[in-house]
Structures are given as structure tokens and as C-alpha cells.
Scaffold this motif. Sequence first.
Motif, PDB file in Angstrom:
ATOM      1  N   TYR A 216       0.783  -1.364  -0.003  1.00 56.96           N
ATOM      2  CA  TYR A 216      -0.172  -0.199  -0.127  1.00 56.96           C
ATOM      3  C   TYR A 216       0.714   1.238   0.130  1.00 56.96           C
ATOM      4  O   TYR A 216       0.531   2.084  -0.245  1.00 56.96           O
ATOM      5  CB  TYR A 216      -1.007  -0.556   1.223  1.00 56.96           C
ATOM      6  CG  TYR A 216      -2.156  -0.552   1.184  1.00 56.96           C
ATOM      7  CD1 TYR A 216      -3.298  -0.114   0.439  1.00 56.96           C
ATOM      8  CD2 TYR A 216      -2.133  -2.268   0.996  1.00 56.96           C
ATOM      9  CE1 TYR A 216      -4.407  -0.623  -0.233  1.00 56.96           C
ATOM     10  CE2 TYR A 216      -3.729  -2.869   0.700  1.00 56.96           C
ATOM     11  CZ  TYR A 216      -4.593  -1.826   0.141  1.00 56.96           C
ATOM     12  OH  TYR A 216      -5.731  -2.422  -0.279  1.00 56.96           O
ATOM     13  N   ALA A 220      -1.668   4.325  -2.362  1.00 53.24           N
ATOM     14  CA  ALA A 220      -2.023   5.155  -1.962  1.00 53.24           C
ATOM     15  C   ALA A 220      -1.183   6.354  -3.046  1.00 53.24           C
ATOM     16  O   ALA A 220      -1.575   7.118  -3.261  1.00 53.24           O
ATOM     17  CB  ALA A 220      -1.230   5.244  -0.483  1.00 53.24           C
ATOM     18  N   TRP A 223      -2.937   6.197  -6.640  1.00 59.56           N
ATOM     19  CA  TRP A 223      -3.843   5.798  -6.283  1.00 59.56           C
ATOM     20  C   TRP A 223      -4.530   7.799  -5.982  1.00 59.56           C
ATOM     21  O   TRP A 223      -5.474   7.972  -6.551  1.00 59.56           O
ATOM     22  CB  TRP A 223      -4.359   5.000  -5.071  1.00 59.56           C
ATOM     23  CG  TRP A 223      -6.038   5.648  -4.817  1.00 59.56           C
ATOM     24  CD1 TRP A 223      -7.023   4.240  -5.160  1.00 59.56           C
ATOM     25  CD2 TRP A 223      -6.303   6.310  -3.895  1.00 59.56           C
ATOM     26  NE1 TRP A 223      -8.022   4.859  -4.159  1.00 59.56           N
ATOM     27  CE2 TRP A 223      -8.020   5.335  -3.373  1.00 59.56           C
ATOM     28  CE3 TRP A 223      -6.373   7.427  -2.713  1.00 59.56           C
ATOM     29  CZ2 TRP A 223      -9.073   5.870  -2.774  1.00 59.56           C
ATOM     30  CZ3 TRP A 223      -7.378   8.170  -1.591  1.00 59.56           C
ATOM     31  CH2 TRP A 223      -8.782   6.894  -2.096  1.00 59.56           C
ATOM     32  N   ARG A 224      -3.977   8.382  -5.203  1.00 61.47           N
ATOM     33  CA  ARG A 224      -3.574   9.767  -4.449  1.00 61.47           C
ATOM     34  C   ARG A 224      -3.368  10.439  -6.722  1.00 61.47           C
ATOM     35  O   ARG A 224      -4.573  11.169  -6.593  1.00 61.47           O
ATOM     36  CB  ARG A 224      -2.747  10.490  -3.842  1.00 61.47           C
ATOM     37  CG  ARG A 224      -2.748  11.631  -3.449  1.00 61.47           C
ATOM     38  CD  ARG A 224      -1.828  12.412  -2.599  1.00 61.47           C
ATOM     39  NE  ARG A 224      -0.600  12.222  -2.949  1.00 61.47           N
ATOM     40  CZ  ARG A 224       0.423  12.294  -2.401  1.00 61.47           C
ATOM     41  NH1 ARG A 224       0.293  12.497  -1.293  1.00 61.47           N
ATOM     42  NH2 ARG A 224       1.754  11.607  -2.648  1.00 61.47           N
ATOM     43  N   LEU A 251      -4.774   2.997   2.719  1.00 60.72           N
ATOM     44  CA  LEU A 251      -4.254   4.102   2.323  1.00 60.72           C
ATOM     45  C   LEU A 251      -4.032   5.341   2.483  1.00 60.72           C
ATOM     46  O   LEU A 251      -3.411   6.187   3.020  1.00 60.72           O
ATOM     47  CB  LEU A 251      -5.396   4.093   0.899  1.00 60.72           C
ATOM     48  CG  LEU A 251      -5.644   2.669  -0.077  1.00 60.72           C
ATOM     49  CD1 LEU A 251      -7.390   3.009  -0.841  1.00 60.72           C
ATOM     50  CD2 LEU A 251      -4.349   3.323  -1.284  1.00 60.72           C
ATOM     51  N   GLN A 252      -5.355   5.924   3.616  1.00 65.18           N
ATOM     52  CA  GLN A 252      -5.712   6.428   4.496  1.00 65.18           C
ATOM     53  C   GLN A 252      -3.942   7.275   5.537  1.00 65.18           C
ATOM     54  O   GLN A 252      -3.024   7.346   5.636  1.00 65.18           O
ATOM     55  CB  GLN A 252      -6.380   7.113   5.430  1.00 65.18           C
ATOM     56  CG  GLN A 252      -6.058   8.070   5.854  1.00 65.18           C
ATOM     57  CD  GLN A 252      -6.283   9.177   5.852  1.00 65.18           C
ATOM     58  OE1 GLN A 252      -6.489   9.424   4.106  1.00 65.18           O
ATOM     59  NE2 GLN A 252      -6.574  10.819   6.570  1.00 65.18           N
ATOM     60  N   TYR A 254      -0.897   6.030   4.412  1.00 65.03           N
ATOM     61  CA  TYR A 254       0.300   5.889   3.430  1.00 65.03           C
ATOM     62  C   TYR A 254       0.160   7.305   3.259  1.00 65.03           C
ATOM     63  O   TYR A 254       1.169   8.083   2.958  1.00 65.03           O
ATOM     64  CB  TYR A 254       0.651   4.308   2.114  1.00 65.03           C
ATOM     65  CG  TYR A 254       0.999   3.862   3.180  1.00 65.03           C
ATOM     66  CD1 TYR A 254       2.449   3.629   3.523  1.00 65.03           C
ATOM     67  CD2 TYR A 254       0.599   2.443   3.739  1.00 65.03           C
ATOM     68  CE1 TYR A 254       3.283   2.153   4.165  1.00 65.03           C
ATOM     69  CE2 TYR A 254       1.263   1.685   3.981  1.00 65.03           C
ATOM     70  CZ  TYR A 254       2.537   2.007   4.560  1.00 65.03           C
ATOM     71  OH  TYR A 254       3.680   0.390   5.525  1.00 65.03           O
ATOM     72  N   LEU A 255      -0.868   8.248   2.642  1.00 71.13           N
ATOM     73  CA  LEU A 255      -1.145   9.272   1.994  1.00 71.13           C
ATOM     74  C   LEU A 255      -0.589  10.179   3.656  1.00 71.13           C
ATOM     75  O   LEU A 255      -0.167  11.097   2.945  1.00 71.13           O
ATOM     76  CB  LEU A 255      -2.615   9.343   2.152  1.00 71.13           C
ATOM     77  CG  LEU A 255      -2.710   8.727   0.515  1.00 71.13           C
ATOM     78  CD1 LEU A 255      -3.928   8.611   0.501  1.00 71.13           C
ATOM     79  CD2 LEU A 255      -1.870   8.990  -0.454  1.00 71.13           C
TER      80      LEU A 255
END
Length: 261
Positions: A216, A220, A223-224, A251-252, A254-255
Motif C-alpha cells: 500500500y 496509495a 491512487w492519490r 491508504l489513509q 500512507y497518504l
Amino acid sequence: MAAAVAGHGWVRADGGASDAAVYCLQGQGAAPDLYLKHGVEAAAADIADEMARLRWLAPYLPVPAVRQFARAADPEQAWLLMTAMPGTTASAVLEANPALGPAVVDALAAFLRRLHAVPVRDCPFDAGHALRLAQARQRIDGGLVDADDFDAERTGWTAEQVWAALHGCLPLAPDLADLADLVVTHGDFSLDNILMHEGAIAGCIDVGRAGVADRYQDLAIVWRSLGELDASLQQRLLRAYGIVDADQGKLQFYLLLDELF
């Protein structure tokens, strides 16, 4: 390096978040184009990390070839001379022709699967979240985090607020000892770091954060990047990669982590 760069035209390359200075060296006649990175202190260490990873990744993936590397101690500096790779960044391809979005996403997913299939046991570099959290803390304490560059949903946040939100996401899995989801990651798998040529992925650049981590970490970031263009491309990426139900918590996490680098 003087002999290797003799006769080349020099252009300062703009863009990117690195503290290193990057130059495009344009070859004359049959001489190949090259790229030179130069950094001081922390940027010198980053360049050394990238050099080691480029050399290790070369048998597995198309990456720039290291031509020469040099490092000095007083003051600490590093120079990395690399071959230029063919192609245009995936971000530039999509900006020029948004209709290519589905084809680009499918190519990105295929390349990411190829990267994540590299044997973890062969990789000497750790890029796991525990190490990166320690590095993030050092960056916060050193005043190196640029809060003005945070994503839109975190406009006005401080680095400490991001740090607190990160720890609110932990643990990432019920059993942190579970190694099943560890892969060899790029570390900054953004559209700006993937080169395309004639509709295919030509290779990747800026691999200084590559190492073993949760998949991820890469998912991530890309994806962003895709969400800034078209949310439907995000779902297409996950499906093409092979994920039916994405882990929103990872996801959240690693962002948030990427905000500190």
C-alpha cells in the motif's frame, strides 16, 4: 566526471520535491543524454541511497543506469551521473491526452505488479513503516516538513497534527508480525516518476526510497495521483492490480506518511 560530461549542453531540470539539484546534460552527435544530481548534507545522503538502489534494481526493472558516483566529506556532498531514459512522464501523457487514462492505468498496474513480484528475500533495503515513521519524526524535529505542500484536505494542518493522525491509524493490521503483504516497493510511485514510451511503461526514476514495505506504500501514492485526474481511474487501477476491496485504513496511513517527506 569531467570527461564523461564533456561536450554536453547543460539545462537545470525543474520540478520535483527533492532538495538535490538536477541537471539534464544534452549529448551532442552520438553522445547520449545524461542526468546529474548534486546534493549537500541530507540531500547527499539521499543521492547515495538512490545510487545503491539503482544498481540493485537494474537486473529487475528498467531504471537509469549509474554512470558515475562521487561523494565528498567536507562539506558532505554527492554527485550521481545517470543515463537518461526514453519517454515522457505518465503525468505529462495524461495531461496531454486525458482519453488515454484507462490505457495508462492498465500499464501502471501491470508495471506495479512486476515490481511487487521482485523477490523480497533478495532486497537488502528496508522501507517499512516503522523505519519511515522514525525518519518522519526526524524530519519534523529538524523543521524539514513543508506544510504548505500538504494535500488539499490537510490545508492548514501542522506537521504535528499529521503525526498525531498517523498514530491514530496504527496498528496497520491485527498482527504486525504478518509478513504476507510485504513486497519490494518503489517508495514514491507517482505519475511523475513513471516514464512512458510508445504507449508502454519505459521505466521508473527517483528510486531513493525503494525497499521492502507494505504494497500500500505504492498503491496509495499512485491512487492519490489518479484521483486528482478522475476518481474512476482509481478504481480501475485497483481492479487491474488485483484488489477487489481496498484497505482504506492503509491508504489513509500512507497518504498521511507521505505528507512528511
